[in-house]
Design an enzyme around this catalytic site. Structure first.
Site, PDB file in Angstrom:
ATOM      1  N   ASP A 103       0.826  -1.148   0.033  1.00 52.09           N
ATOM      2  CA  ASP A 103       0.032  -0.152  -0.110  1.00 52.09           C
ATOM      3  C   ASP A 103       0.770   1.315  -0.011  1.00 52.09           C
ATOM      4  O   ASP A 103       2.075   1.176   0.430  1.00 52.09           O
ATOM      5  CB  ASP A 103      -0.855   0.112   1.188  1.00 52.09           C
ATOM      6  CG  ASP A 103      -1.857  -0.981   1.259  1.00 52.09           C
ATOM      7  OD1 ASP A 103      -2.226  -1.581   0.329  1.00 52.09           O
ATOM      8  OD2 ASP A 103      -2.227  -1.422   2.558  1.00 52.09           O
TER       9      ASP A 103
HETATM   10  N1  URA Z   1      -1.265  -6.041   3.697  1.00 51.07           N
HETATM   11  C1  URA Z   1      -1.782  -4.660   3.813  1.00 51.07           C
HETATM   12  O1  URA Z   1      -2.874  -4.672   4.433  1.00 51.07           O
HETATM   13  N2  URA Z   1      -1.060  -3.804   3.236  1.00 51.07           N
HETATM   14  C2  URA Z   1       0.207  -4.033   2.561  1.00 51.07           C
HETATM   15  O2  URA Z   1       0.658  -2.958   2.003  1.00 51.07           O
HETATM   16  C3  URA Z   1       0.666  -5.099   2.559  1.00 51.07           C
HETATM   17  C4  URA Z   1      -0.116  -6.187   3.130  1.00 51.07           C
END
Ligand code: URA
Length: 231
Positions: A103
């Site tokens: 993310d």
């Molecule tokens: N899980 C998440 O919620 N975000 C990420 O960036 C990676 C795994």
């Protein structure tokens, strides 16, 4: 993708095909640690091949690890945000893709390659390539929450519960979580489903590949042949 061993040797070294055949006959070449003498043997482009015990690097594909900073998106193109690929000083960036996105606000280990088969091994839940995250939560993590996370949770709009995971509590609010899948926002959704909230998330490890501590945020390096072969 597989390739004939003599052709492989000629493409990643200065040896000609004839010289490569001679090396094979002299039992100086190993594939995944085993001596191979047959020039027609099929080897994977990511196999660990060595001459006289020295590992060779495949030139046919590119593999990188990047220490992703916050604020960059894991996409190859985006109109409004800076993409992680913009951090790479490499030719033909458009041939590269991300093996397992993070993310925009998540930091840590990101693998980037132009080898689709290899990347599939990183991301497919069937291949059981484990990912380890360091995380910080808003509320203290309770023993019941640990149990639920480890057993598997049914997330909204998913048919099956998450696969068994391990959660190592570091203190009340921080933990190390290891999962085998990479569903959309998986870690954040797992904690939301048990009534907690992930405030900070950082990926430390994918399979046997650890984020290199020498890399500051935004820096990257090529993977070693051992790291590529470990996936
Ligand atoms: N899980 C998440 O919620 N975000 C990420 O960036 C990676 C795994």
């Amino acid at each position: 993708m597989t390739i004939r061993l003599d052709k492989y040797l000629a493409s990643v070294t200065d040896y000609s095909r004839a010289e490569a055949k001679r090396l094979l006959k002299q039992k100086r070449v190993t594939v995944e640690g085993k001596v191979v003498t047959d020039p027609t043997a099929a080897v994977s482009e990511v196999a660990l091949v060595a001459i006289d015990g020295e590992n060779l690097r495949s030139v046919s594909n590119r593999y990188f690890m990047l220490h992703k900073p916050q604020g960059y998106i894991s996409a190859t193109k985006d109109r409004t945000h800076i993409t992680v690929l913009e951090l790479l000083e490499e030719d033909n960036i458009d041939q590269l893709h991300i093996a397992g996105r993070l993310d925009i606000d998540t930091t840590g280990l990101l693998l980037i390659s132009d080898d689709g088969v290899w990347s599939h091994r990183v991301t497919s839940p069937r291949k059981d390539c484990k990912k380890t995250y360091w995380l910080e939560t808003f509320d203290p993590i309770s023993p019941e929450q640990i149990e639920k996370i480890e057993q598997g949770i049914k997330l909204d709009s998913e048919k099956k519960p998450t696969l068994p995971a391990t959660l190592e509590l570091l203190d009340d609010h921080t933990a190390r979580l290891t999962i085998s899948e990479g569903k959309y926002h998986q870690v954040k959704r797992m904690f939301a489903a048990i009534g907690n909230h992930v405030e900070r998330l950082h990926r430390e490890r994918i399979g046997a590949i650890l984020l290199d501590q020498a890399l500051s945020e935004g820096e990257y390096r090529a993977l070693t042949v051992e790291e590529v072969a470990s996936i």
